[in-house]
Design an enzyme around this catalytic site. Structure first.
Site, PDB file in Angstrom:
ATOM      1  N   THR A   4      26.147  68.433  10.274  1.00  0.00           N
ATOM      2  CA  THR A   4      26.529  69.546  10.551  1.00  0.00           C
ATOM      3  C   THR A   4      25.769  70.086  10.253  1.00  0.00           C
ATOM      4  O   THR A   4      24.478  70.672  11.041  1.00  0.00           O
ATOM      5  CB  THR A   4      27.040  69.716   8.869  1.00  0.00           C
ATOM      6  OG1 THR A   4      28.147  70.101   8.207  1.00  0.00           O
ATOM      7  CG2 THR A   4      25.637  69.985   7.679  1.00  0.00           C
TER       8      THR A   4
ATOM      9  N   LYS B  13      24.085  70.579  15.283  1.00  0.00           N
ATOM     10  CA  LYS B  13      25.468  69.920  15.949  1.00  0.00           C
ATOM     11  C   LYS B  13      25.152  69.766  17.461  1.00  0.00           C
ATOM     12  O   LYS B  13      25.373  69.137  18.524  1.00  0.00           O
ATOM     13  CB  LYS B  13      26.940  70.465  16.119  1.00  0.00           C
ATOM     14  CG  LYS B  13      27.603  70.420  14.417  1.00  0.00           C
ATOM     15  CD  LYS B  13      28.535  70.358  14.240  1.00  0.00           C
ATOM     16  CE  LYS B  13      28.742  70.226  12.914  1.00  0.00           C
ATOM     17  NZ  LYS B  13      30.783  70.432  12.456  1.00  0.00           N
TER      18      LYS B  13
ATOM     19  N   GLU C 295      33.535  61.836  26.254  1.00  0.00           N
ATOM     20  CA  GLU C 295      33.797  62.068  26.473  1.00  0.00           C
ATOM     21  C   GLU C 295      34.123  63.873  25.786  1.00  0.00           C
ATOM     22  O   GLU C 295      33.653  65.363  26.277  1.00  0.00           O
ATOM     23  CB  GLU C 295      35.435  62.236  27.122  1.00  0.00           C
ATOM     24  CG  GLU C 295      35.249  62.968  28.075  1.00  0.00           C
ATOM     25  CD  GLU C 295      36.934  62.604  28.181  1.00  0.00           C
ATOM     26  OE1 GLU C 295      37.439  64.044  29.366  1.00  0.00           O
ATOM     27  OE2 GLU C 295      37.810  62.223  28.554  1.00  0.00           O
TER      28      GLU C 295
ATOM     29  N   ASP D 222      35.128  66.622  14.718  1.00  0.00           N
ATOM     30  CA  ASP D 222      35.499  67.869  14.540  1.00  0.00           C
ATOM     31  C   ASP D 222      37.099  68.120  14.839  1.00  0.00           C
ATOM     32  O   ASP D 222      38.222  69.068  13.966  1.00  0.00           O
ATOM     33  CB  ASP D 222      34.969  69.301  14.370  1.00  0.00           C
ATOM     34  CG  ASP D 222      33.634  68.971  13.931  1.00  0.00           C
ATOM     35  OD1 ASP D 222      33.815  68.459  12.348  1.00  0.00           O
ATOM     36  OD2 ASP D 222      32.846  69.882  13.594  1.00  0.00           O
TER      37      ASP D 222
END
Length: 278
Positions: free
Chosen positions: A65, A69, A81, A105
């Site tokens: 988090t 990231k 990808e 996400d």
């Protein structure tokens, strides 16, 4: 933790607020998987060392988090990808010394908006606020969901422009308009406004003007709980439909769990349980 339990964690700063341990524990219970899931608070500048230390303890994977990231994507030895395009990762899989990076996400966000909030994304106009790792992770899946237009707004315009450029080919393929603007240059309104900045965590004011909201717009903060309350109150006061990122958290966690364990847990059930307990 028994000898048969695999070790996972969420790494971030801050991380004490994270509900990921409870979510993954419930996933494990419902699927019969044996694992332990911890919180790992890492110092700024200490992400790579934290990952190495966790791997040395036998860790099998981790969620990542804010604010790590982008570092997670850079640290990996192989990248999906989605990570290659976004330059950001929220899920790492460890295999020996190899580190595979993925980003769940955007999948979690799209699932929460379309399935749990009941808003079809096809043909929608979207404002994505922010251009950091959180925004980078969701832009590709939003485009693939068939939105008509996405404006990326960020205080540092160059970062928004770089994020748009990295997704220009995908936008062309999806026949979607993609634009970068500074927040003060916003002059349109949108069906969906997504706050992907850290403004909620730091208690800052909402980073966009109120005229971006249409009556009934969905105003979505990727944070959840008390951190998102200021943005949600702002949205509600101006006639929008507020939603925090708890559903996204559960849905992206389910995708990460499936990567790690090979089985997708019942995310809708777990989200309903969390909402009922709130």
């Amino acid at each position: 933790m028994s000898s048969s339990d695999d070790l996972y964690c969420v790494m971030g700063n801050p991380v004490a607020h994270s509900r990921s341990p409870a979510i993954h524990a419930r996933f494990a219970e419902l699927t019969g998987e044996h694992l332990v899931y911890e919180r790992c608070l890492l110092p700024i500048g200490g992400f790579a060392q934290g990952v190495r230390d966790f791997m040395a303890r036998g860790g099998r994977g981790c969620n990542v988090t804010v604010p790590f990231k982008l570092e997670a994507a850079a640290l990996a030895t192989t990248r999906s990808e989605r990570v290659q395009r976004a330059g950001a990762a929220n899920t790492l899989v460890f295999d020996g010394q190899a580190i595979h990076a993925d980003n769940t996400d955007g999948l979690g966000l799209v699932a929460d908006i379309t399935r749990n909030a009941g808003l079809p994304l096809a043909g929608r106009d979207v404002l994505l606020v922010g251009a950091g790792g959180a925004a980078a992770g969701v832009l590709g899946p939003l485009l693939q969901a068939g939105v008509r237009h996405v404006t990326v707004a960020n205080r540092t315009l160059a970062r928004a422009q770089a994020l748009v450029q990295a997704h220009a080919d995908l936008a062309l393929l999806q026949k979607a308009e993609l634009l970068a603007l500074a927040p003060q240059a916003l002059d349109a309104d949108f069906d969906l406004i997504i706050n992907a900045t850290a403004s909620s965590l730091s208690g800052d004011s909402v980073p966009v003007p109120t005229h971006v909201l249409r009556p009934g717009s969905l105003a979505y903060d990727m944070m959840y709980g008390p951190a998102a309350q200021g943005f949600l109150d702002w949205a509600r006061q101006h006639g929008a439909v507020p939603r925090d990122g708890l559903g996204m958290l559960v849905e992206q966690a389910a995708e990460a769990f499936a990567l790690w364990r090979g089985v997708r847990p019942p995310s809708a059930q777990v989200l309903a349980e969390l909402q009922a307990a709130a």
